[in-house]
Design a protein around this motif. Sequence first.
Motif, short mmCIF file in Angstrom:
data_model
loop_
_atom_site.label_atom_id
_atom_site.label_comp_id
_atom_site.label_asym_id
_atom_site.label_seq_id
_atom_site.Cartn_x
_atom_site.Cartn_y
_atom_site.Cartn_z
N PRO A 128 0.80 -1.23 0.00
CA PRO A 128 0.00 0.00 0.00
C PRO A 128 0.83 1.29 0.00
CG PRO A 128 -0.93 -1.56 1.54
CD PRO A 128 0.36 -2.15 1.05
N VAL A 129 2.08 1.21 0.44
CA VAL A 129 2.93 2.41 0.42
C VAL A 129 3.18 2.85 -1.02
CG1 VAL A 129 5.24 3.28 0.99
CG2 VAL A 129 4.01 1.88 2.63
N SER A 130 3.27 1.90 -1.94
CA SER A 130 3.46 2.26 -3.35
C SER A 130 2.23 2.99 -3.89
CB SER A 130 3.78 1.03 -4.19
OG SER A 130 2.66 0.19 -4.29
N TRP A 131 1.05 2.63 -3.40
CA TRP A 131 -0.17 3.34 -3.80
C TRP A 131 -0.09 4.80 -3.37
CZ3 TRP A 131 -4.23 -0.27 -1.13
CH2 TRP A 131 -4.15 -1.55 -1.67
N VAL A 132 0.34 4.99 -2.13
CA VAL A 132 0.41 6.34 -1.57
C VAL A 132 1.46 7.17 -2.32
CG1 VAL A 132 0.97 7.68 0.50
CG2 VAL A 132 -0.42 5.61 0.69
#
Length: 180
Positions: A37-41
């Motif tokens: 999810p960090v890559s989404w952010v």
Amino acid sequence: MSALKRRLDRSLTAQAVLAFLLVLAITALFSRPDEHPVSWVLRSALYTGIGVAFAAVQRRRISRATGTDPRRFADLNRKIRDREVPSDPEERAIMRRLVAEHLRRMERGGKWLPYWLGLMTLIAVGVLVLGAATGSLSLPVFSAVLLIGIAWWILWTRRRSMARCRHMQSALREQDERVP
């Protein structure tokens, strides 16, 4: 609701937060399941930063061309939408320049509009053909309908914006003829 619309209209920061949340939701929806999810952010922050930088440059450029600050620019745009003619002669002069700038930009962009709409139609047809070739039509039909909907929305918004600007241009002309 009116206060939220006014806040979004005036504040680039509020627009950036809303855009970030929307981009984050879309990024999460179309990401691979094994992605962190960090890559989404991070991707959402990058896309939002690019969009906000573009909006800030456009807002500053139009504000400079009309001779006003960005906050007053947002108020004048609201008056154009609500078809309110300013009573102050200085504000009418700024409004006249703003309306002329909007019309000039829309007419200049209108030259390329058929090409963009043709490209969107070509993409929609291509997605449908690829979907038919692979045997899965649900996502291609949804994508094609979405693209066609976006194209119609662009045409409707442009037509409505041009009508508002032309109405304001004629209302300003009438107001100037009335006032000695």
